[in-house]
Design a protein around this motif. Sequence first.
Motif: not given
Length: 558
Positions: A12, A14-18, A27, A32, A35-36
């Motif tokens: 699973t 994580k969103p790349i922003r996390d 951000e 981007y 998402k990843y």
Amino acid sequence: MLSDIEIAQQATMKPIRDIAAGLDIPEEELEYYGKYKAKLSEELFARLANKPDGKLILVTAINPTPAGEGKTTTSVGLGQAMARIGKKAVIALREPSLGPVFGIKGGAAGGGYAQVLPMEDINLHFTGDMHAITAANNLLCALLDNHMQQGNALSIDPRQILMKRCLDMNDRALRNIVCGLGGRVNGVPREDGFIITVASEVMAILCLAADLPDLKRRLGNILCAYTYDGKPVYARDLQAQGAMAALLKDALKPNLVQTLEGTPALMHGGPFANIAHGCNSVRATRLSLKLADYCITEAGFGSDLGAEKFLDIKCRMAGLSPDAVVLVATVRALKYNGGVPKADLAEENVAALEKGIVNLQAHIENMHKYGLPVVVAINRFHTDTDAELAVIDRCCREWGVEYALSEVFAKGGAGGEALARKVVEVIDRTAGTTHFAPIYPDDMPLKEKIETVAREIYGADGVDFSPAALKGIAAAEELGAGRYPVCIAKTQYSLSDNPALLGRPSGFRLSVREVQLSAGAGFLVALAGSIMTMPGLPKVPAANAIDVDESGKITGLF
């Protein structure tokens, strides 16, 4: 047992922003790619410019064998393990090339439970960096051929063109071609050829450039041909550097991704470790040092090739100073160096291990010559026996070097905690006492630089230069390259230039048959043996097993 791709697809992400937030990257400093994946902006570089650097850890290995050593897997697992022991670390790795992915080697995103995600994207098109490098290289080739077609004002000799076109795919049929056939409107007929993208000088330049102006300067310095009267022709003479830089402006930005355990990874660039310096980009390494307390990076092949070039080329040009070296080895690879065939490596053979462990000793001593502390990482396999591991324990103690067992392939970060603690302990203990220095000074003549690496790192008695190599060295010095570092291209399978000489060869001489000036990258390539710059596909390519179903799920990658 799950395959690498099955393990990756069950994760699973994580969103790349996390992932970015964990590194204090807002951000607005991300670009981007879904998402990843994200590229890191120039604003981030500017904001962190004055922040102190973290510690730099180089992961290298003994000479590679058909059994594999797991250098990238160890790098990824070490990054995951650092997080588990409470340390803030970023791994900085190279991007895979499509040719090996579809050929015989497979991907380059780690393995088992020590992988970088999204694995399929990374091993395929990723963020398009390889395609941008391919386009920039081939633009220069097109401009050169067009110049000859449109009157040849520079008097370029079509028999003395140094640039080759490139393609990020294994394709032996393109190694040697004839272009310009079909009449006057189709150009000037001449011999040409293709190399794989990761072997191009443009790739090396991207990975050594400090910023966009430096990239453009280096691109303009590419020596691409000679005139009929023997004068050099550079890319800047063809006014190519601006357009090439325009194609590469986004590719110059490092890519942020994540590991299976959600720790950060920067993947950027991927030059060969023979014909080039075999490291990820200077920009990714520098940025990683600003983002975390520890930057973990790797260099291609064994320490005699990748690490030597990392230390003598990349660190010299970028002003980097490593704090420790992690040297990866396996019991089965050491037995292979002791003469055991690949098919028999799973069987206990203490005598062969005792014989082959001299290869590990040579690599340890070589890294110590740079003034760096070494931690040996034994990438453990279930076939390793207690008696065999006892030999490694005894030898490391006798040599006064720290070591740790690593089981990151099977256990992820948990299997690398002992290694992580050992690396941190060694860095803390040696802080302020290490005195890193390249193996030769800038002002040493090029011929002596080659001789120094051959003698001090390979263990050669000396170097035999062909007349063509001596002529090439003299020509390079006449063109102002006398202070350049040297990049020796030889087999990765031996400390010598003979792949059959395993263990720790002695009583040999290195044979340099030719030299090539990579004026844009800023080093002289010395060719010792036959170096393949356009690989071919095997009888049964990995591509035959790769597929995608109606839902878009990819299978067969490894």
